[in-house]
Design an enzyme around this catalytic site. Structure first.
Site, PDB file in Angstrom:
ATOM      1  N   ASP A   1     -51.456 -58.595  -0.191  1.00  0.00           N
ATOM      2  CA  ASP A   1     -51.183 -60.034  -0.160  1.00  0.00           C
ATOM      3  C   ASP A   1     -52.173 -60.706   0.793  1.00  0.00           C
ATOM      4  OD1 ASP A   1     -49.502 -62.636   0.123  1.00  0.00           O
ATOM      5  OD2 ASP A   1     -48.371 -61.440  -1.316  1.00  0.00           O
TER       6      ASP A   1
ATOM      7  N   HIS B   1     -48.206 -66.383   3.610  1.00  0.00           N
ATOM      8  CA  HIS B   1     -47.530 -65.923   2.392  1.00  0.00           C
ATOM      9  C   HIS B   1     -47.162 -64.443   2.476  1.00  0.00           C
ATOM     10  CE1 HIS B   1     -47.449 -64.542  -1.884  1.00  0.00           C
ATOM     11  NE2 HIS B   1     -46.903 -65.717  -2.105  1.00  0.00           N
TER      12      HIS B   1
ATOM     13  N   SER C   1     -43.306 -65.008  -6.328  1.00  0.00           N
ATOM     14  CA  SER C   1     -43.772 -64.309  -5.133  1.00  0.00           C
ATOM     15  C   SER C   1     -42.629 -63.822  -4.270  1.00  0.00           C
ATOM     16  CB  SER C   1     -44.646 -65.243  -4.280  1.00  0.00           C
ATOM     17  OG  SER C   1     -45.989 -65.176  -4.644  1.00  0.00           O
TER      18      SER C   1
END
Length: 711
Positions: free
Chosen positions: A255, A293, A517
C-alpha cells in the site's frame, strides 16, 4: 446427519476422448473476435509458407488437449500457453506446423498469431490525428529470457519509442499510437495494452460533499458504541471469544506504506507485530506512509488497539505483518512495480500466507489484463498464499434506474485466483460521513435515482455500498467474490507529517475512511482467522489458498435481496438474485460462521487433484429431509489477455441424487462452482468433482478445494 463414506477416491476413470468429443474445438475465442477454424484451409495464407524464421502460431485440436498431445508437440516445437477452445500457442515456421498437422489427425487447424489478436481493445482507435501521440503501454512477452531482446526490437521500430522498464515478462514503454500494431508484430510479444494508472481504492470524499459531513466526536473513546471498526458486523467477537485472534499468522500489505516506516518507532497499535518492511515505491528508500491510506488499511488487518485501550482493534489483532510501501516521493502517488511477483515473493519469504491489496486500475473495467495475469501466474506457482484485491470504487447508476450498473471491476481484482472484495455497508451512526447520498457533489451524476439518492451509506448491514464496483468481468466471470463493511470504518491514523485525515480524524491516533480499500483489509483479517482455525481446530497444516478462499465463500452470508427489500428491479431492488451474483459475490464475510464450522462440514484440500475425464466422488447420507451447500475452488493457471475466456482448466461439481437425477451449475467460465439446495429427500448422495478439460494441469491433474455442508 452426514456420513462421509468415500474420501479422495476416484471411482470413475472415463476415457478422455469420450468426455471431450462432444465439445471439440472448432472456434478460437479471442478478444479480437471468434475464428471459425473449420473455414480455414492449409493454403489460405500461402505467404506464410515462405517465412524462414520461427514465430508464434496457434495450433488447435479437434478435442480436449491431452498430456500426450502436449508431449508430442513439445518434442518438436516450443510450446507456450493455452487459448480457448482447445488450442496451444506454438513457435515454429508455418511450413513445419502444416507438415505436423498433416501427419497428426487430432490437429484441427494452424493459425498465424496475428498482431491484431495481441492488441488490447482498451486502446483508443488509431487515426491520423493520434498516430504520432506517445502513449504509455505495457508489452507482455512470452518468455522472460527474451524480454531484453524483444525490447531492443521494439526500440528499433521508431525513434520516438522510449523504453522505461524492462523486467520479467513486462516492458513499459512510450510508443506512438500508430506503432502499436507494429510492436505486436514483433516475434516474442504476447500482448500490448495501455499502461493502467493504479490508485488506492479508498473512496475519496475530499472536496466532494456539501453541508456538514464529518460527525463530531469526543475523541476520548467515551462515545464509541463498538460498531465503528466494522468488526462487529463481521462478528469477529465470536472468534476472539474462542481465542482465534490471528495468533501465529502473518499477513502482508502492499500500500502507501505503514506509519513511520520504522519498526522501532511504529504507532503503538502495531508495536511488536511488524516483522519486516520493504520499500517498493519509485525513488523511495523507506516504507513509511506519507499519505495515510496504508496505515488505516493495516489497522483494520491487525491493529492491536493499544492507543484506544483495546476498543479499536483490527480483525486479526494478534497477527504479524510484512509491510510493503509503494508510495513514490517523486510522483507523490502510488507506483506499483511492473513485476507484481516481487511484492508477493518478498512477503512469502518472510512467512506471509495472506497478502492484501487495496489498490487497482479503475479505467479498464473488467479486463483480464497483463497485471491480472501476473497475479494468476504467481499464485498458480505458489498455491498456498491467498492474495486479496479490492474490487474498486466505480459503482454508479448512470442509467438512472435506481440500481448500480454492472461492469465496473478494477484490475488486478479481475484475476481468477485472488479473493476480490467489494464493500458492503458498515452499520454505524457515530462518525465519519453521516449525510444522505444526495449531499455528495457527485450524486446527481453518479447516484441520481431513488432509492439510492436519499439513502445513507452506513445504515444497513445488508446493503452494498453504492460506490462498490460491480462485476461481471468482461469474460463473464462473477466478481467480486465476497463483500465486507467498507463505509465509515474507524482505524489507525498515520503519524507522519502531512498524512491525510481521509474521511476525518477521530483523534490523533484514529481516522475514518471508506471504500473497497477498507473492506479488503478487514477481509484479510478474517482470512488470517480462517487460516488459524483450519490449522488449530481442523488440523489442516499449510492450507492451500483454494481452501482458504473456499472457506471464506462457504461461510459468507447471502444478503439477498439487499437493503431495500424485495421491491422489484423497477423500484431499485439491490440484489435481484440469490448468491452468487456480481453485486455481493457469494455474500458478506461472517467470522462467526468460520470459527463455528462443525462436523457436518467437510473441508477437503486435494493437492493431487483430478485428471481430465476422471472424477472424485464423495458420498454422504441424509437421514431425513435436509440441505446441501457445497463450494468448489481451484487455483487455475494464468489465461491469456488475448483470449475471450480467462478460464483454462475446467472442473465441474455435480450432485447425483438418490433417484439418479443430477444437479450442476454447468459453469465453464469461473474457477469456482457452487451447489446450494434445500428440501433434499433422505437418502444417499454422490457429490463429484469432475475433470472436464485440463489442458494445463500439473502432471495432468488440477488440484482443488471442496467445502460442503450437508445437514
Amino acid at each position: 446427519m452426514i456420513q462421509l463414506v468415500k474420501n479422495f477416491t476416484v471411482t470413475t476413470a472415463v476415457a478422455v476422448l469420450s468426455v471431450s468429443a462432444a465439445s471439440a474445438g472448432t472456434v478460437l475465442k479471442l478478444n479480437a473476435g471468434a475464428i471459425d477454424t473449420t473455414k480455414i484451409s492449409n493454403n489460405y495464407a500461402a505467404s506464410w509458407m515462405m517465412e524462414a524464421q520461427p514465430t508464434e502460431y496457434i495450433v488447435q485440436f479437434k478435442k480436449a488437449i491431452t498430456e500426450a498431445d502436449k508431449a508430442k508437440l513439445k518434442a518438436q516445437f516450443e510450446v507456450f500457453g493455452y487459448l480457448p477452445d482447445d488450442a496451444l500457442v506454438v513457435r515454429s515456421t508455418y511450413a513445419q506446423l502444416i507438415s505436423y498437422k498433416n501427419s497428426n489427425a487430432e490437429v484441427q487447424a494452424v493459425v498465424k498469431y496475428s498482431p491484431a489478436y495481441k492488441v488490447s481493445r482498451d486502446f483508443d482507435a488509431a487515426s491520423v490525428f493520434n498516430k504520432d501521440v506517445l502513449e504509455s503501454v505495457v508489452v507482455k512477452t512470452f518468455k522472460a529470457s527474451e524480454t531484453e531482446q524483444v525490447a531492443a526490437k521494439i526500440a528499433a521500430l521508431n525513434p520516438q519509442v522510449e523504453l522505461q522498464v524492462v523486467d520479467g515478462k513486462s516492458i513499459l514503454a512510450l510508443i506512438p499510437r500508430g506503432s502499436v500494431v507494429a510492436v505486436a508484430a514483433v516475434s516474442g510479444v504476447e500482448h500490448v495494452q495501455p499502461n493502467p494508472q493504479f490508485e488506492s481504492l479508498h473512496f475519496a470524499m475530499d472536496e466532494d460533499i456539501t453541508g456538514t459531513v464529518v460527525a463530531t466526536a469526543a475523541g476520548d473513546y467515551t462515545d464509541l458504541k463498538g460498531d465503528e471498526t466494522g468488526t462487529r458486523v463481521m462478528k469477529f467477537d465470536a472468534a476472539w471469544s474462542q481465542g482465534f485472534t490471528g495468533r501465529g499468522q502473518t499477513v502482508s500489505m502492499a500500500d502507501t506504506g505503514l506509519d513511520s516506516g520504522n519498526i522501532a518507532t511504529i504507532h503503538q497499535d502495531f508495536a511488536g507485530q511488524v516483522i519486516s518492511g520493504y520499500p517498493f515505491g519509485l525513488w523511495s528508500k523507506t516504507w513509511d506512509d506519507p499519505m495515510g491510506h496504508g496505515t488505516h488499511v493495516a489497522g483494520s488487518v491487525m491493529g492491536n488497539g493499544k492507543a484506544s485501550r483495546g476498543l479499536l482493534k483490527g480483525g486479526a489483532y494478534d497477527a504479524n505483518m510484512v509491510a510493503e510501501g509503494m508510495w513514490s516521493p517523486m510522483l507523490k502517488n502510488l507506483s506499483v512495480p511492473s513485476k507484481l511477483g516481487d511484492l508477493f515473493a518478498k512477503a512469502y519469504a518472510d512467512g506471509a500466507r495472506v497478502h492484501t491489496n487495496s489498490w487497482g486500475g479503475a479505467r479498464t473495467f473488467g479486463a483480464y489484463d497483463a497485471f491480472a495475469i501476473q497475479v494468476d501466474e504467481w499464485t498458480a506457482a505458489n498455491p498456498d498464499m491467498l492474495v486479496l484485491f479490492a474490487a474498486g470504487n466505480s459503482g454508479a447508476d448512470k442509467n438512472k434506474d435506481g440500481r448500480i450498473d454492472a461492469n465496473s471491476m478494477a484490475s488486478p481484482g479481475t484475476a481468477k485466483n485472488v479473493l476480490t472484495v467489494g464493500a458492503s455497508e458498515n452499520k454505524t451512526t457515530s462518525g465519519g460521513i453521516q449525510v444522505p447520498i444526495s449531499k455528495l457533489r457527485a450524486a446527481k451524476d453518479e447516484w441520481p435515482a431513488e432509492p439510492i439518492y436519499s439513502d445513507y451509506i452506513s445504515n444497513n448491514e445488508n446493503g452494498v455500498a453504492m460506490f462498490s464496483s460491480r462485476g461481471p468481468t468482461v469474460d463473464g466471470r462473477i466478481k467480486p467474490d465476497i463483500v465486507a463493511p467498507g463505509t465509515n470504518i474507524l482505524s489507525v491514523r498515520a503519524q507522519t507529517n502531512g498524512a491525510s485525515e481521509l474521511w476525518g480524524a477521530y483523534n490523533k491516533d484514529y481516522a475514518w475512511s471508506g471504500g473497497t480499500s477498507m473492506a479488503t483489509p478487514l477481509t484479510a483479517g478474517a482470512v488470517a482467522i480462517a487460516r488459524q482455525v483450519l490449522i488449530e481446530k481442523h488440523g489442516i497444516q499449510n492450507p492451500s489458498a483454494a481452501l482458504m478462499k473456499a472457506t471464506m465463500i462457504h461461510t459468507a452470508v447471502d444478503m439477498y435481496p439487499g437493503q431495500f427489500g424485495e421491491i422489484g428491479a423497477s423500484r431499485g431492488q439491490e440484489l435481484l438474485t440469490r448468491r452468487p451474483n456480481s453485486d455481493e459475490g457469494y455474500g458478506r464475510v461472517d467470522v462467526s460462521n468460520i470459527v463455528n464450522i462443525g462436523a457436518e462440514t467437510k473441508l477437503i484440500d486435494n493437492r493431487q487433484g483430478v485428471a481430465q475425464g476422471a472424477e472424485v466422488v464423495y458420498e454422504f447420507t441424509l437421514a431425513q429431509t435436509g440441505s446441501l451447500y457445497a463450494n468448489l475452488v481451484w487455483t487455475d493457471v494464468a489465461g491469456s489477455a488475448n483470449a475471450a475466456q480467462a478460464l483454462v482448466n475446467d472442473l465441474d461439481l455435480v450432485l447425483t441424487m438418490p433417484n439418479g437425477q443430477t444437479i450442476s451449475m454447468n459453469d465453464h467460465i469461473n474457477n469456482l462452482e457452487m451447489i446450494e439446495k434445500s428440501g433434499l429427500p433422505a437418502g444417499t448422495y454422490k457429490l463429484a468433482v469432475k475433470g472436464n478439460k485440463i489442458p494445463q494441469g500439473k502432471n495432468g491433474a488440477q488440484a482443488y478445494a471442496l467445502v460442503f455442508t450437508a445437514k
